[in-house]
Design an enzyme around this catalytic site. Structure first.
Site, PDB file in Angstrom:
ATOM      1  N   CYS A 173      28.985 -26.221  20.620  1.00 39.44           N
ATOM      2  CA  CYS A 173      30.026 -25.258  20.975  1.00 39.44           C
ATOM      3  C   CYS A 173      31.366 -25.984  21.024  1.00 39.44           C
ATOM      4  O   CYS A 173      31.415 -27.187  21.298  1.00 39.44           O
ATOM      5  CB  CYS A 173      29.718 -24.551  22.301  1.00 39.44           C
ATOM      6  SG  CYS A 173      29.869 -25.569  23.770  1.00 39.44           S
ATOM      7  N   CYS A 191      33.824 -33.355  25.311  1.00 43.50           N
ATOM      8  CA  CYS A 191      32.765 -34.344  25.134  1.00 43.50           C
ATOM      9  C   CYS A 191      33.243 -35.707  25.630  1.00 43.50           C
ATOM     10  O   CYS A 191      34.289 -36.191  25.192  1.00 43.50           O
ATOM     11  CB  CYS A 191      32.370 -34.454  23.661  1.00 43.50           C
ATOM     12  SG  CYS A 191      31.018 -35.604  23.370  1.00 43.50           S
ATOM     13  N   CYS A 205      26.181 -29.232  24.918  1.00 40.81           N
ATOM     14  CA  CYS A 205      26.788 -27.904  25.048  1.00 40.81           C
ATOM     15  C   CYS A 205      27.452 -27.837  26.416  1.00 40.81           C
ATOM     16  O   CYS A 205      27.381 -28.778  27.201  1.00 40.81           O
ATOM     17  CB  CYS A 205      25.699 -26.836  24.900  1.00 40.81           C
ATOM     18  SG  CYS A 205      26.344 -25.195  24.525  1.00 40.81           S
TER      19      CYS A 205
END
Length: 138
Positions: A80, A87, A8
């Site tokens: 999210c 990422c 997240c």
């Protein structure tokens, strides 16, 4: 053993809740870690809402994703959209899975409504984690 990273933005709320439920449902069948693109500390309301459901996450820590570079994860779950977009690349075999849960920590209403929002998101994450473990771990 299945290795799962929950990712997240700040590793303070949604990923912490998911880590707690994944640990509960997967037991010894999986190594569960959570991390953030940043670290904001574990949200006290996340701890409280999990405690209301009988899950203690008070010992969990807020970690940066870079701390787990050396682990060859099987799954990276982003919880999210912001984390999914930012990422980092994991050169492992990790399968990336995504579900965008609303962030109850951003709620700006009465305390009672905030508590309710945390419970709604917690219950959604709980259901998601049960299904994830049934499909990919057991």
């Amino acid at each position: 053993m299945t290795k799962i990273l929950v990712l997240c933005t700040g590793n303070s709320c949604r990923s912490q809740i998911a880590e707690g439920y994944l640990r509960l449902y997967a037991g010894d069948l999986a190594l569960i870690r959570s991390a953030g693109i940043e670290t904001h500390g574990v949200n006290p309301r996340a701890i409280d809402t999990m405690q209301q459901d009988g899950v203690d996450i008070s010992g969990q820590t807020s970690n940066n994703v870079e701390e787990y570079r050396g682990i060859d994860f099987d799954f990276v779950i982003t919880v999210c959209d912001h984390a999914r977009e930012r990422c980092p690349f994991f050169p492992a075999k990790a399968k990336q899975v995504h579900y965008n849960f609303p962030d109850p920590a951003k709620a700006t209403c009465t305390e009672e409504e905030i508590v309710k929002q945390f419970a709604v998101v917690r219950d959604d994450i709980k259901k998601y984690c049960q299904g994830f473990v049934e499909e990919f771990v057991r």
